[in-house]
Design a protein around this motif. Sequence first.
Motif, PDB file in Angstrom:
ATOM      1  N   MET A  13       0.820  -1.207   0.000  1.00  0.00           N
ATOM      2  CA  MET A  13       0.000   0.000   0.000  1.00  0.00           C
ATOM      3  C   MET A  13       0.860   1.266   0.000  1.00  0.00           C
ATOM      4  N   TYR A  14       0.433   2.257  -0.768  1.00  0.00           N
ATOM      5  CA  TYR A  14       1.099   3.555  -0.809  1.00  0.00           C
ATOM      6  C   TYR A  14       0.035   4.638  -0.969  1.00  0.00           C
ATOM      7  N   VAL A  15       0.420   5.869  -0.725  1.00  0.00           N
ATOM      8  CA  VAL A  15      -0.508   7.003  -0.788  1.00  0.00           C
ATOM      9  C   VAL A  15      -0.379   7.677  -2.147  1.00  0.00           C
ATOM     10  N   GLU A  16      -1.504   7.867  -2.812  1.00  0.00           N
ATOM     11  CA  GLU A  16      -1.541   8.585  -4.087  1.00  0.00           C
ATOM     12  C   GLU A  16      -2.320   9.884  -3.890  1.00  0.00           C
ATOM     13  N   ASN A  17      -1.725  10.992  -4.287  1.00  0.00           N
ATOM     14  CA  ASN A  17      -2.379  12.293  -4.196  1.00  0.00           C
ATOM     15  C   ASN A  17      -2.990  12.656  -5.543  1.00  0.00           C
ATOM     16  N   TYR A  18      -4.160  13.280  -5.501  1.00  0.00           N
ATOM     17  CA  TYR A  18      -4.868  13.643  -6.724  1.00  0.00           C
ATOM     18  C   TYR A  18      -5.086  15.146  -6.797  1.00  0.00           C
ATOM     19  N   LEU A  19      -5.108  15.646  -8.013  1.00  0.00           N
ATOM     20  CA  LEU A  19      -5.173  17.070  -8.291  1.00  0.00           C
ATOM     21  C   LEU A  19      -6.525  17.656  -7.913  1.00  0.00           C
ATOM     22  N   ALA A  20      -6.496  18.863  -7.354  1.00  0.00           N
ATOM     23  CA  ALA A  20      -7.733  19.583  -7.067  1.00  0.00           C
ATOM     24  C   ALA A  20      -8.342  20.112  -8.367  1.00  0.00           C
ATOM     25  N   GLN A  21      -9.646  20.320  -8.363  1.00  0.00           N
ATOM     26  CA  GLN A  21     -10.320  20.831  -9.549  1.00  0.00           C
ATOM     27  C   GLN A  21      -9.870  22.262  -9.853  1.00  0.00           C
ATOM     28  N   ASN A  22      -9.866  22.589 -11.148  1.00  0.00           N
ATOM     29  CA  ASN A  22      -9.520  23.932 -11.619  1.00  0.00           C
ATOM     30  C   ASN A  22      -8.124  24.368 -11.178  1.00  0.00           C
ATOM     31  N   SER A  23      -7.223  23.404 -11.098  1.00  0.00           N
ATOM     32  CA  SER A  23      -5.854  23.722 -10.701  1.00  0.00           C
ATOM     33  C   SER A  23      -5.029  24.152 -11.906  1.00  0.00           C
ATOM     34  N   SER A  24      -3.897  24.748 -11.628  1.00  0.00           N
ATOM     35  CA  SER A  24      -3.023  25.254 -12.679  1.00  0.00           C
ATOM     36  C   SER A  24      -2.153  24.141 -13.249  1.00  0.00           C
ATOM     37  N   THR A  25      -1.472  24.459 -14.336  1.00  0.00           N
ATOM     38  CA  THR A  25      -0.508  23.531 -14.909  1.00  0.00           C
ATOM     39  C   THR A  25       0.610  23.247 -13.915  1.00  0.00           C
ATOM     40  N   PHE A  26       1.000  24.262 -13.166  1.00  0.00           N
ATOM     41  CA  PHE A  26       2.026  24.050 -12.156  1.00  0.00           C
ATOM     42  C   PHE A  26       1.563  23.013 -11.140  1.00  0.00           C
ATOM     43  N   CYS A  27       0.309  23.107 -10.682  1.00  0.00           N
ATOM     44  CA  CYS A  27      -0.214  22.120  -9.729  1.00  0.00           C
ATOM     45  C   CYS A  27      -0.238  20.728 -10.350  1.00  0.00           C
ATOM     46  N   TRP A  28      -0.618  20.645 -11.618  1.00  0.00           N
ATOM     47  CA  TRP A  28      -0.629  19.350 -12.308  1.00  0.00           C
ATOM     48  C   TRP A  28       0.748  18.703 -12.252  1.00  0.00           C
TER      49      TRP A  28
END
Length: 525
Positions: free
Chosen positions: A482-497
């Motif tokens: 098991m590992y932790v996967e983080n997912y992008l918030a909605q309406n985020s920037s390219t930098f956040c992606w």
Amino acid sequence: MSSGGGGGCQLRPVTAEEASPMRSGTSPVPDELNRGRFEPTSSVSWLPLSAAFAVIGPGGSGVQFSSQRREERYWFLALLTFCLVSLVGVQMTSRYSLNVAFGVFERLTTTGVPLPPMKNYLYNASLDGNRNMDAALAEVILALSTNNTPSVTERTKQASNMTPHPPTKNVPQAPSKSSPPPASADGECNETSNFVFIKTHKTGSSTLRSLTCRFGYFRNLSFVLGVGGIIGHLNGVPIKFGKNSSNLLPPIGVRKGDFANYRNYNISNIHLIYSKTSVTKIMYPASDLKFFTILREPSEQWLSSFQYFKQYVKAGLKLETLSLTLLPYLRKLKPGQGNFNRQLHDLGVGSKVILGMPKLLNETIHRLDKELAFALIMEYFDESLIIMKKLFCWSFEDILYVKKRQQPNPLRVSAEARKEILRRSSPDVALYNHFLGVFWQKVEEYGPTFHEDLKTFRRLLNDTWDECIGKSVAERSHDRYMYVENYLAQNSSTFCWALVNSKFAMDVEIVRRQGKSSDKRWKDL
């Protein structure tokens, strides 16, 4: 800072050791817990204040604070934490409760920056199975402290005086052509854009690699990438290149199959069999080409690898009974068995040196010390990045990170088992201790702004989490624990992606950009 009424609440500063954000087996702590951090030592009833807050709280029907009295408004907002704790009968021994309260007051009244994210509080509490009153308090405060928050790039621009990335899109667009590296912020150094990151196993290296991938992606730099790896890794395979063949993808701008020009790469950050001579031959011949790596306390590194790669299954052990069965298993292993000293192995050191004479090992460690510009230390990850930022003339934005492949419930073993792991890992221990000493020397050489820079960086990390992270989920794959996967918030920037890099999406785009059209294994990332 005064407690603000009711002298029965005594406060004491938390020690530097308690405030350290990234020790073995822990998660980074939000910035409030490192700035003006306090712990209560006795309980006190704040019940009367709850009624007062109902009258004068923000957004209520009672008295509204003027702009001149905004400081008082936030002071009462901080006191709400105490009120809620009292109402549910929770003892005032909760570190988070007071720290969040004082963090709200300090942050909103002295720096003008709104309350940072509480999602990391809630997430860490849920991983520990301890979603208690602290989490509820965090949610209430987060809901009450609504303000217009500047974007990640705006905040990092203010902190480092660097130009932010311009695009703000959900779908990233790779640059169409190379551009020269930006000028340094202070005019006294040049940005390092050619480097070799020697990736070690289970040391925080995936987090660091993601950071370096983002750096190269936005600058349209060429990466050393293996043809057969899912995202370019050459696990256990040496680099092969020549006039007629290569096991690498071509650099940007070079036609596939033009092997004679498979050189002048800017960045190497994959798993490979390290040899400085071999890697240097294919790298761009920059005068400031830097080599660096990351190391971890050897017993923690071994345990993390043992769990993540499910080596306990191969050993015929079960996690449920590992506390009883690990030590007998370790004692039965012969020299060279058990996958110990992996960090030296990743640095290109052979078993003859690892299992050979101590003098030969010491000579090898000192050779590595001369080859490497720096070795980051996982237990001091943030501190290491601050030093790296200065060495590489990077910005705060360049070193922002989100953890990759973090294990939510790391192994805990007996002192006897850990002692046996360290005994068998003595070469890695020698390596780690040497570069830990080098690390502290660099901290001392950094100068008087080190701690202030560290505070700024951690504040930016907290703000970035809130802007970029949508959710965090514990996941499994067919051959990994098991590992932790983080997912992008909605309406985020390219930098956040690029920062979040969910399922290594940015890595896939980098591999595509250098000529790999598709790979059915990408769906399993």
